[in-house]
Design a protein around this motif. Structure first.
Motif, PDB file in Angstrom:
ATOM      1  N   GLY A  33      15.807   4.950 -49.245  1.00  0.00           N
ATOM      2  CA  GLY A  33      15.211   5.689 -48.151  1.00  0.00           C
ATOM      3  C   GLY A  33      13.777   5.286 -47.955  1.00  0.00           C
TER       4      GLY A  33
ATOM      5  N   TYR B  44       8.584  10.042 -46.610  1.00  0.00           N
ATOM      6  CA  TYR B  44       8.376  10.865 -45.427  1.00  0.00           C
ATOM      7  C   TYR B  44       7.023  11.582 -45.524  1.00  0.00           C
ATOM      8  CZ  TYR B  44       9.297  14.514 -41.964  1.00  0.00           C
ATOM      9  OH  TYR B  44       9.231  15.354 -40.884  1.00  0.00           O
TER      10      TYR B  44
ATOM     11  N   VAL C 141       8.411  13.655 -50.367  1.00  0.00           N
ATOM     12  CA  VAL C 141       9.710  13.849 -49.742  1.00  0.00           C
ATOM     13  C   VAL C 141      10.177  12.492 -49.245  1.00  0.00           C
ATOM     14  CG1 VAL C 141      10.973  14.967 -47.862  1.00  0.00           C
ATOM     15  CG2 VAL C 141       9.150  16.204 -49.058  1.00  0.00           C
TER      16      VAL C 141
ATOM     17  N   LYS D  80      13.066  10.458 -47.132  1.00  0.00           N
ATOM     18  CA  LYS D  80      14.153  10.589 -46.168  1.00  0.00           C
ATOM     19  C   LYS D  80      15.180   9.523 -46.524  1.00  0.00           C
ATOM     20  CE  LYS D  80      14.904  11.083 -41.182  1.00  0.00           C
ATOM     21  NZ  LYS D  80      16.286  10.597 -41.183  1.00  0.00           N
TER      22      LYS D  80
ATOM     23  N   ASP E 293      18.411   7.077 -46.385  1.00  0.00           N
ATOM     24  CA  ASP E 293      18.994   6.311 -45.276  1.00  0.00           C
ATOM     25  C   ASP E 293      20.096   7.104 -44.572  1.00  0.00           C
ATOM     26  OD1 ASP E 293      17.308   4.262 -45.812  1.00  0.00           O
ATOM     27  OD2 ASP E 293      18.806   2.951 -46.738  1.00  0.00           O
TER      28      ASP E 293
ATOM     29  N   GLY F 265      20.109  10.258 -44.102  1.00  0.00           N
ATOM     30  CA  GLY F 265      19.579  11.378 -43.331  1.00  0.00           C
ATOM     31  C   GLY F 265      18.882  12.492 -44.087  1.00  0.00           C
ATOM     32  N   PRO F 266      19.482  12.991 -45.205  1.00  0.00           N
ATOM     33  CA  PRO F 266      18.869  14.142 -45.871  1.00  0.00           C
ATOM     34  C   PRO F 266      17.493  13.831 -46.471  1.00  0.00           C
ATOM     35  CG  PRO F 266      21.136  13.898 -46.576  1.00  0.00           C
ATOM     36  CD  PRO F 266      20.776  12.654 -45.799  1.00  0.00           C
ATOM     37  N   MET F 267      16.688  14.872 -46.569  1.00  0.00           N
ATOM     38  CA  MET F 267      15.376  14.786 -47.202  1.00  0.00           C
ATOM     39  C   MET F 267      15.506  15.241 -48.649  1.00  0.00           C
ATOM     40  SD  MET F 267      13.139  14.190 -44.679  1.00  0.00           S
ATOM     41  CE  MET F 267      12.831  14.525 -42.947  1.00  0.00           C
TER      42      MET F 267
END
Ligand SMILES: [Zn+2]
Length: 133
Positions: free
Chosen positions: A57, A60, A82, A84, A86, A88-90
C-alpha cells in the motif's frame, strides 16, 4: 506470574489480524479490514468472504513518536501511521524508515509483525509494521 490462557475465539481473531486477513463483499467488491459482518454499502444484500491482503500500500498519514508509551520506549523515535492498502482498507501500524524518508504516498509493504502477551494484565498486543518498498 499467572498467565491466563486466551480463548480459542480470541486466538482466531488475533491470527486473522496477524495475517492481515479481512474480508470483501462479493456483491460490490468492497474490501474491509478488520472484517465486517455486513457490507456497509450492500447491507442485507452483502455476501462476505474472507480475503487475505497483500500488505502492499502507500502511506496515507503518519507521525513521528518521540515520547512513546513505556511498551515501546526502546524503539523511539519511531513512526506510526495509516497505510492505505492496495485493496482499499486503511490500516494503522508502525512504519519503519530503513533509511528512506517517509512521506505521504510512500509505497510500503507489510514487513515484520510482532505479538506479545502482557502476562500481568493478560493483555495481548499485536501490530504489523510496514517498510518502504
Ligand atoms: Zn457490498
Amino acid at each position: 506470574m499467572l498467565m491466563e490462557k486466551p480463548s480459542a475465539g480470541l486466538w482466531r481473531k488475533i491470527k486473522a489480524r496477524y495475517n492481515l486477513v479481512g474480508n470483501s463483499c462479493k456483491t460490490c467488491g468492497k474490501a474491509y479490514f478488520p472484517p465486517r459482518i455486513v457490507c456497509r454499502k450492500c447491507g442485507r444484500e452483502s455476501k462476505m468472504e474472507n480475503k487475505k491482503f497483500s500488505g502492499n500500500g502507500e502511506v496515507y498519514s503518519f507521525t513521528k513518536i518521540r515520547v512513546p508509551p513505556d511498551t515501546f520506549k526502546d524503539e523511539a523515535p519511531y513512526i506510526v501511521g495509516v497505510v492505505k492498502l492496495d485493496e482499499g482498507p486503511m490500516v494503522e501500524g508502525h512504519i519503519l524508515e530503513n533509511g528512506t524518508e517517509i512521506k505521504i504516498g510512500t509505497k510500503v509493504r507489510s514487513a515484520f509483525r510482532r505479538m506479545y502477551v502482557d502476562g500481568e494484565e493478560g493483555l495481548i498486543y499485536y501490530h504489523y509494521k510496514f517498510e518502504p518498498v
